[in-house]
Design an enzyme around this catalytic site. Structure first.
Site, PDB file in Angstrom:
ATOM      1  N   HIS A   1       0.638  -1.083  -0.120  1.00 26.89           N
ATOM      2  CA  HIS A   1       0.150   0.074  -0.021  1.00 26.89           C
ATOM      3  C   HIS A   1       1.027   1.118   0.036  1.00 26.89           C
ATOM      4  O   HIS A   1       0.286   2.271   0.327  1.00 26.89           O
ATOM      5  CB  HIS A   1      -1.031   0.082   1.073  1.00 26.89           C
ATOM      6  CG  HIS A   1      -1.763  -1.278   1.329  1.00 26.89           C
ATOM      7  ND1 HIS A   1      -2.536  -1.777   0.338  1.00 26.89           N
ATOM      8  CD2 HIS A   1      -1.691  -2.146   2.630  1.00 26.89           C
ATOM      9  CE1 HIS A   1      -3.231  -2.742   0.835  1.00 26.89           C
ATOM     10  NE2 HIS A   1      -2.570  -3.092   2.288  1.00 26.89           N
TER      11      HIS A   1
ATOM     12  N   HIS B   1      -6.653  -4.450  -1.389  1.00 25.03           N
ATOM     13  CA  HIS B   1      -5.973  -5.879  -1.091  1.00 25.03           C
ATOM     14  C   HIS B   1      -6.059  -6.646  -2.526  1.00 25.03           C
ATOM     15  O   HIS B   1      -5.727  -7.739  -2.448  1.00 25.03           O
ATOM     16  CB  HIS B   1      -6.415  -6.660   0.020  1.00 25.03           C
ATOM     17  CG  HIS B   1      -5.857  -5.888   1.328  1.00 25.03           C
ATOM     18  ND1 HIS B   1      -6.783  -5.090   2.079  1.00 25.03           N
ATOM     19  CD2 HIS B   1      -4.697  -6.068   2.000  1.00 25.03           C
ATOM     20  CE1 HIS B   1      -6.300  -4.677   3.074  1.00 25.03           C
ATOM     21  NE2 HIS B   1      -4.999  -5.217   3.034  1.00 25.03           N
TER      22      HIS B   1
END
Length: 332
Positions: free
Chosen positions: A57, A220
């Protein structure tokens, strides 16, 4: 054959990236390898802020360690929670005797391991409070027993604003209350044009037919909550923004902090167009963008897409947003 990426060995990917982060910013961060965490190079005497989660991320969270934001960040493997042992070590490294605010995105593994780490820290005599970030509107209204809304790009606002308040000398309880207020006033929605591909894998996490986008994706690589026809950006931005405005109850005269976030493989030109359309849409409602952040800050590896976060703003939040910050990924 695995997708072509700038990777040596997928098993070493996160470690080598963190070593590179420290080499690039030696005056700001220190990387501790075992257990893995990133900590500020110079620790001030204040309440510490610690966050973390799966890698993939970036620049979240390790890129936000520095003056005015986090004191430590704990990276797990790609899209996997850090361990409680890692988090406990990061808490101990960041603590200066004034307590530690834990900023946790609402994912089952993160919530569980940060909770265990907080209990272990208490055994060490370190006081902690937790702010749970759950801003993703796509996962609102789930069935009973579900984990609730996911934590996405509003975490940047929590880290920035609480980080500024901590630099100003706010107490642990004051920071926890401030973080909870930010979370309750922020919502996010995202869409993807293409899915991401994990290091070492030969195909993306999902396939999209020509002419469709994935609506309501997380960070995700998971599917969204539905598919919609691909359309000009003004229509897509409207689809993302209308539910956010409704969820926050925004009305004429209200002011927001807006975050237009790229999910990893979206060009800055595209994000600027998204922000243009967002501004025009909100102008039509009489809602003012008081501050804006446009760029890739909470990514999903190389996913092509974007998220929009709106945070209802007031004078206090705007002043803390404007306060100086110096981290690898955010500086003003």
């Amino acid at each position: 054959m695995a997708a072509r990426q700038l990777v040596n060995d997928p098993d070493d990917f996160v470690r080598e990236a963190l070593e590179g982060l420290q080499r690039a910013h030696p005056g700001l961060v220190r990387y501790h390898e075992d257990p893995a965490y990133v900590v500020r190079a110079r620790q001030p005497d204040k309440v510490a802020l610690v966050s973390g989660g799966g890698s993939g991320h970036e620049p979240l969270h390790t890129g936000f360690v520095g003056s005015g934001m986090l004191d430590a960040a704990v990276p797990g493997a790609v899209f996997a929670s850090p361990t409680a042992f890692q988090i406990r070590a990061a808490i101990a490294a960041a603590d200066r005797g004034r307590g530690v605010l834990l900023i946790v995105k609402n994912y089952t593994g993160d919530v569980l391991n940060f909770r265990i780490a907080a209990e272990l820290a208490a055994d060490d005599g370190i006081q902690t409070r937790t702010v749970l970030v759950d801003d993703d509107l796509a996962t609102d209204g789930q069935e009973d027993g579900a984990p609730g809304r996911r934590g996405t790009a509003a975490v940047v606002a929590v880290e920035k604003i609480c980080g500024a308040a901590a630099e100003n000398g706010a107490s642990l309880d004051e920071l926890a209350a401030l973080g909870e207020r930010i979370v309750s006033s922020a919502r996010t929605l995202a869409l993807a044009l293409e899915a991401c591909t994990q290091p070492g894998q030969d195909r993306p996490s999902f396939d999209l037919p020509d002419g469709e986008i994935e609506f309501g994706v997380g960070i995700h690589g998971e599917h969204g909550v539905g598919r919609r026809p691909y359309a000009p950006v003004r229509e897509l931005v409207g689809d993302l923004t209308k539910p956010l405005v409704a969820a926050l109850g925004l009305d004429r005269g209200d002011e927001v902090i807006a975050i237009v976030n790229g999910l990893g493989a979206t060009h800055g030109l595209e994000l600027s167009v998204v922000h243009r359309e967002l501004g025009g849409f909100l102008d039509g409602l009489g809602v003012r963008i008081g501050r804006a952040l446009v760029g890739s800050y909470v990514t999903a590896l190389d996913m092509r897409g974007c998220s929009i976060t709106l945070l209802r703003a007031d004078d206090e939040l705007l002043a803390l947003w404007d306060a100086p910050v110096r981290t690898p990924a955010l500086t003003w």
